[in-house]
Design an enzyme around this catalytic site. Sequence first.
Site, PDB file in Angstrom:
ATOM      1  N   ARG A 213      37.074  31.292  35.892  1.00 58.47           N
ATOM      2  CA  ARG A 213      36.189  32.060  35.000  1.00 58.47           C
ATOM      3  C   ARG A 213      36.085  31.331  33.674  1.00 58.47           C
ATOM      4  O   ARG A 213      37.105  31.081  33.024  1.00 58.47           O
ATOM      5  CB  ARG A 213      36.757  33.456  34.771  1.00 58.47           C
ATOM      6  CG  ARG A 213      36.977  34.180  36.086  1.00 58.47           C
ATOM      7  CD  ARG A 213      36.608  35.612  36.030  1.00 58.47           C
ATOM      8  NE  ARG A 213      36.631  36.139  37.386  1.00 58.47           N
ATOM      9  CZ  ARG A 213      36.424  37.396  37.682  1.00 58.47           C
ATOM     10  NH1 ARG A 213      36.177  38.268  36.737  1.00 58.47           N
ATOM     11  NH2 ARG A 213      36.431  37.798  38.934  1.00 58.47           N
ATOM     12  N   GLU A 215      35.440  32.237  30.829  1.00 56.04           N
ATOM     13  CA  GLU A 215      35.454  33.163  29.688  1.00 56.04           C
ATOM     14  C   GLU A 215      35.889  32.400  28.446  1.00 56.04           C
ATOM     15  O   GLU A 215      36.885  31.688  28.473  1.00 56.04           O
ATOM     16  CB  GLU A 215      36.437  34.310  29.954  1.00 56.04           C
ATOM     17  CG  GLU A 215      35.874  35.315  30.931  1.00 56.04           C
ATOM     18  CD  GLU A 215      36.955  36.108  31.649  1.00 56.04           C
ATOM     19  OE1 GLU A 215      38.146  35.851  31.418  1.00 56.04           O
ATOM     20  OE2 GLU A 215      36.573  36.965  32.457  1.00 56.04           O
ATOM     21  N   ARG A 221      45.859  38.076  28.048  1.00 56.13           N
ATOM     22  CA  ARG A 221      45.786  38.510  29.444  1.00 56.13           C
ATOM     23  C   ARG A 221      44.622  37.912  30.245  1.00 56.13           C
ATOM     24  O   ARG A 221      44.243  38.425  31.283  1.00 56.13           O
ATOM     25  CB  ARG A 221      45.794  40.023  29.542  1.00 56.13           C
ATOM     26  CG  ARG A 221      44.729  40.726  28.749  1.00 56.13           C
ATOM     27  CD  ARG A 221      44.924  42.201  28.978  1.00 56.13           C
ATOM     28  NE  ARG A 221      43.972  42.987  28.250  1.00 56.13           N
ATOM     29  CZ  ARG A 221      43.765  44.261  28.458  1.00 56.13           C
ATOM     30  NH1 ARG A 221      44.433  44.875  29.378  1.00 56.13           N
ATOM     31  NH2 ARG A 221      42.884  44.917  27.763  1.00 56.13           N
ATOM     32  N   HIS A 222      44.035  36.838  29.714  1.00 54.48           N
ATOM     33  CA  HIS A 222      42.979  36.148  30.460  1.00 54.48           C
ATOM     34  C   HIS A 222      43.357  34.698  30.716  1.00 54.48           C
ATOM     35  O   HIS A 222      43.895  34.031  29.836  1.00 54.48           O
ATOM     36  CB  HIS A 222      41.658  36.144  29.679  1.00 54.48           C
ATOM     37  CG  HIS A 222      40.991  37.464  29.672  1.00 54.48           C
ATOM     38  ND1 HIS A 222      41.213  38.401  28.689  1.00 54.48           N
ATOM     39  CD2 HIS A 222      40.121  38.019  30.547  1.00 54.48           C
ATOM     40  CE1 HIS A 222      40.500  39.486  28.965  1.00 54.48           C
ATOM     41  NE2 HIS A 222      39.828  39.279  30.080  1.00 54.48           N
ATOM     42  N   GLU A 356      44.106  46.646  33.147  1.00 51.96           N
ATOM     43  CA  GLU A 356      43.457  46.621  34.476  1.00 51.96           C
ATOM     44  C   GLU A 356      44.121  45.552  35.336  1.00 51.96           C
ATOM     45  O   GLU A 356      44.190  44.398  34.938  1.00 51.96           O
ATOM     46  CB  GLU A 356      41.973  46.291  34.291  1.00 51.96           C
ATOM     47  CG  GLU A 356      41.226  46.205  35.590  1.00 51.96           C
ATOM     48  CD  GLU A 356      39.980  45.322  35.495  1.00 51.96           C
ATOM     49  OE1 GLU A 356      39.178  45.525  34.577  1.00 51.96           O
ATOM     50  OE2 GLU A 356      39.848  44.431  36.351  1.00 51.96           O
ATOM     51  N   SER A 359      40.163  45.713  40.497  1.00 50.03           N
ATOM     52  CA  SER A 359      38.967  46.551  40.578  1.00 50.03           C
ATOM     53  C   SER A 359      38.348  46.372  41.950  1.00 50.03           C
ATOM     54  O   SER A 359      38.542  45.343  42.609  1.00 50.03           O
ATOM     55  CB  SER A 359      37.993  46.255  39.451  1.00 50.03           C
ATOM     56  OG  SER A 359      37.525  44.958  39.556  1.00 50.03           O
ATOM     57  N   ARG A 407      48.108  39.057  36.431  1.00 48.09           N
ATOM     58  CA  ARG A 407      48.093  40.349  35.712  1.00 48.09           C
ATOM     59  C   ARG A 407      49.183  41.268  36.250  1.00 48.09           C
ATOM     60  O   ARG A 407      49.887  41.935  35.501  1.00 48.09           O
ATOM     61  CB  ARG A 407      46.761  41.070  35.927  1.00 48.09           C
ATOM     62  CG  ARG A 407      45.624  40.539  35.142  1.00 48.09           C
ATOM     63  CD  ARG A 407      45.501  41.216  33.785  1.00 48.09           C
ATOM     64  NE  ARG A 407      44.405  40.603  33.089  1.00 48.09           N
ATOM     65  CZ  ARG A 407      43.160  41.049  33.146  1.00 48.09           C
ATOM     66  NH1 ARG A 407      42.869  42.144  33.808  1.00 48.09           N
ATOM     67  NH2 ARG A 407      42.205  40.406  32.506  1.00 48.09           N
TER      68      ARG A 407
HETATM   69  P1  AMO Z   1      37.165  41.602  38.659  1.00 49.11           P
HETATM   70  O1  AMO Z   1      36.230  40.732  37.913  1.00 49.11           O
HETATM   71  O2  AMO Z   1      37.520  42.914  38.010  1.00 49.11           O
HETATM   72  O3  AMO Z   1      36.572  41.991  40.078  1.00 49.11           O
HETATM   73  O4  AMO Z   1      38.483  40.810  38.990  1.00 49.11           O
HETATM   74  C1  AMO Z   1      39.486  41.349  39.823  1.00 49.11           C
HETATM   75  C2  AMO Z   1      40.868  41.220  39.180  1.00 49.11           C
HETATM   76  O5  AMO Z   1      41.152  39.849  38.932  1.00 49.11           O
HETATM   77  C3  AMO Z   1      41.925  39.727  37.738  1.00 49.11           C
HETATM   78  N1  AMO Z   1      41.190  38.895  36.777  1.00 49.11           N
HETATM   79  C4  AMO Z   1      41.764  38.022  35.918  1.00 49.11           C
HETATM   80  N2  AMO Z   1      43.044  37.681  35.711  1.00 49.11           N
HETATM   81  C5  AMO Z   1      43.303  36.754  34.777  1.00 49.11           C
HETATM   82  N3  AMO Z   1      42.365  36.152  34.026  1.00 49.11           N
HETATM   83  C6  AMO Z   1      41.057  36.452  34.190  1.00 49.11           C
HETATM   84  N4  AMO Z   1      40.137  35.834  33.467  1.00 49.11           N
HETATM   85  C7  AMO Z   1      40.706  37.430  35.183  1.00 49.11           C
HETATM   86  N5  AMO Z   1      39.538  37.965  35.606  1.00 49.11           N
HETATM   87  C8  AMO Z   1      39.862  38.844  36.580  1.00 49.11           C
HETATM   88  C9  AMO Z   1      42.140  41.148  37.216  1.00 49.11           C
HETATM   89  C10 AMO Z   1      40.984  41.894  37.822  1.00 49.11           C
HETATM   90  O6  AMO Z   1      41.263  43.280  37.962  1.00 49.11           O
HETATM   91  N6  AMO Z   1      34.717  40.869  43.000  1.00 49.11           N
HETATM   92  C11 AMO Z   1      35.471  41.837  42.211  1.00 49.11           C
HETATM   93  C12 AMO Z   1      36.584  42.459  43.006  1.00 49.11           C
HETATM   94  C13 AMO Z   1      36.102  43.365  44.147  1.00 49.11           C
HETATM   95  O7  AMO Z   1      35.351  44.302  43.853  1.00 49.11           O
HETATM   96  O8  AMO Z   1      36.517  43.151  45.289  1.00 49.11           O
HETATM   97  C14 AMO Z   1      36.038  41.116  40.992  1.00 49.11           C
HETATM   98  O9  AMO Z   1      36.121  39.928  40.914  1.00 49.11           O
HETATM   99  O10 AMO Z   1      43.373  41.616  37.719  1.00 49.11           O
END
Ligand code: AMO
Length: 433
Positions: A213, A215, A221-222, A356, A359, A407
């Site tokens: 990602r 971001e 936490r990212h 979170e 999801s 996470r």
């Molecule tokens: P989402 O974008 O909420 O959902 O991502 C799912 C879970 O992945 C983790 N996560 C991360 N952990 C660390 N750094 C990040 N940048 C990061 N982004 C996400 C979190 C998050 O809850 N396709 C949907 C899932 C689905 O519906 O099946 C999705 O990607 O724990």
Amino acid sequence: MYRSHYSKEISPNEYNSTVTVAGWVEEIRNLGSIAFLILRDKKGTLQLTILKKKTPELFERFISLPRESVISVKGLCKENDKVRNGYEILPETCDVLSLAETPLPLGVVDKVEADFDTRLDNRIIDLRKPETQAIFKIRNTVLAAAHEYLRSQNFIEVHTPKIIASSSEGGTDMFRVRYFEKEAFLAQSPQLYKQSLMATGLDRVYEIAWYFRAEEHNTRRHLNESTAVDIEMAFINDEEDIMNILEHLVHAMWKRASECSQELEILKKVVTIPKLPFARITYDEVVKTIQQEKSPIEWGKDLSTEDERLLGEIMKTKGEDFYFITKYPLTSKPFYTMPDREKYSRGFDLECKGVEVSSGSQRIHDIALLIERLKACGLDPKDFDAYLKAFRYGMPPHGGFGFGIERFLMELLELNNIRECILFPRDRTRLSP
Ligand code: AMO
């Protein structure tokens, strides 16, 4: 072999016999006529005791060894109840397998904690610390529990492409890569592929893999590269079937973590197994509750970090560390999420103490509705041709979730920074080591 036993695997049966041990020189104490060398391996440490009078040449070699050098030592194992392991080894021969340079960029057993960036810059040495290693041993254990639980529920493990042609979670945080003459992206999620598989008859799949990602924000936490457990399952009634699998998965992983007594002791943590089922609270209830606590949240918006924290505190007073937030507004969930009563969706998040961790949702399986939702989200259905094909020739109702491993570990072990939970973190400023 340079090793016959690990430090913690020497039992009283081995006392008075010759053993070969190997590892890193953690510490040397030279008392003049006797020296003690603490040797560290994967399982712990052990003491080598060298008497100058008995082995003068070996004594000189030992006391001049730089810390963190790698040695293999053959010697007599003697019972000694004054030593922590209940035994010590009196070396007879020593092979120096690798000399460490001095000074060390980071101490392994120093009392003063180095700052986090120094630790990450020297991760190989940081990973020698028992407390850092403990995190990855627990990670290994909870992932084994995840595989076991999901397989016990008839999920099969799959691996989907990580170089992909279109985004599933929104286009802004995709890493672009040049793929010969075309542009491609690194996968943010296995979303489109795990859903497509639901059209094949492989009606329960899971994947544990890397996601990327782009971001921009650098938060505690990212990560820009992280790992997740993803599942997708078909023939569901609604999202409750998915939440049921998720809470049992988390419970199985948490329970297995609570059995890692050695590692938890090193980390000085106690893991209390959560009770099932986890609480469910609708998005509407969340908004009402946190507005009463003066949150400026507007209906329809995603929860801010502060909103999540506030809700975490409120749920804590009710004795709930884990809770699902259900029935999100359709506008705050991705295009593939099944709508529910006009403006709501069958999307949910799983929160742990205000963060979170997962999801998921029931998905749309009707192609006409899917195309309508793509357009409503400002996306061009043409960019999703390959994905849409999976919906044209028989697609059962289905849903799934994505569950971030780092996470989860961060919350499980109450660590301050997600970077602690990944070997070599990638963030906005870190691409090395
Ligand atoms: P989402 O974008 O909420 O959902 O991502 C799912 C879970 O992945 C983790 N996560 C991360 N952990 C660390 N750094 C990040 N940048 C990061 N982004 C996400 C979190 C998050 O809850 N396709 C949907 C899932 C689905 O519906 O099946 C999705 O990607 O724990």
